[in-house]
Design a protein around this motif. Structure first.
Motif, mmCIF file in Angstrom:
data_model
loop_
_atom_site.group_PDB
_atom_site.id
_atom_site.type_symbol
_atom_site.label_atom_id
_atom_site.label_comp_id
_atom_site.label_asym_id
_atom_site.label_seq_id
_atom_site.Cartn_x
_atom_site.Cartn_y
_atom_site.Cartn_z
ATOM 1 N N ARG A 46 -2.715 4.390 4.493
ATOM 2 C CA ARG A 46 -3.106 3.290 3.601
ATOM 3 C C ARG A 46 -4.178 2.459 4.303
ATOM 4 O O ARG A 46 -4.168 2.307 5.518
ATOM 5 N N ASP A 61 -6.559 -2.492 -2.101
ATOM 6 C CA ASP A 61 -5.752 -1.465 -1.449
ATOM 7 C C ASP A 61 -6.213 -0.079 -1.864
ATOM 8 O O ASP A 61 -6.659 0.132 -2.991
ATOM 9 N N LEU A 63 -5.693 4.439 -0.855
ATOM 10 C CA LEU A 63 -5.048 5.547 -0.165
ATOM 11 C C LEU A 63 -6.160 6.377 0.454
ATOM 12 O O LEU A 63 -7.136 6.705 -0.217
#
Length: 160
Positions: A46, A61, A63
């Protein structure tokens, strides 16, 4: 932290109507399941993407997906899920460096650069090419390109 200026579009953003159930976690699980089914190695971490300047910056945020044996020498993938109303938007970008691709691009550039030049320039360019492309491997480059094709197939299967 990944700067938004480092990101390149790997594939167009996909829009899902009624995408309430689509999260970074569900996308990660879908990629993991599909890659295992296809026998393609992937790993995840992450991170955040930073946009804007000093006074108007924002973070999002994300991935990060990468080849577990080539975390720093293959391109990596940044996957983000944004929401607007009942819609979910999944974007996939690539970023980072590829040693083999850089060496292959240097070789091709230098070959084109030598066209029509005198002999001394060509010899100097060939010596420079040898130094800059030291460690390049056609087999490794082909393996890396094949990996990206497999990753594209995974994304075709789960994000379409």
């Amino acid at each position: 932290m990944i700067k938004d200026t480092e990101l390149r579009e790997f594939r167009p953003t996909v829009r899902y109507q009624n995408g309430e159930g689509i999260t970074i976690q569900t996308v990660q699980e879908a990629i993991k399941d599909c890659s295992m089914k296809m026998g393609i190695p992937v790993a995840f971490t992450r991170d955040q993407v930073k946009s804007g300047g000093l006074f108007n910056s924002s973070t999002e945020d994300c991935l990060v997906m990468y080849h577990p044996e080539h975390e720093r020498d293959y391109f990596r993938f940044c996957i983000r899920v944004k929401r607007q109303g009942v819609y979910a938007f999944v974007s996939i970008n690539d970023f980072g460096q590829s040693k083999q691709m850089n060496k292959a691009n240097t070789t091709e550039f230098l070959k084109q650069d030598r066209a029509g030049k005198d002999v001394s320039y060509k010899i100097g360019s060939m010596i420079g090419q040898g130094l800059r492309t030291l460690g390049s491997s056609k087999t490794k480059l082909e393996d890396e390109k094949n990996y990206y094709h497999c990753i594209f197939d995974i994304f075709d299967e789960i994000v379409s």
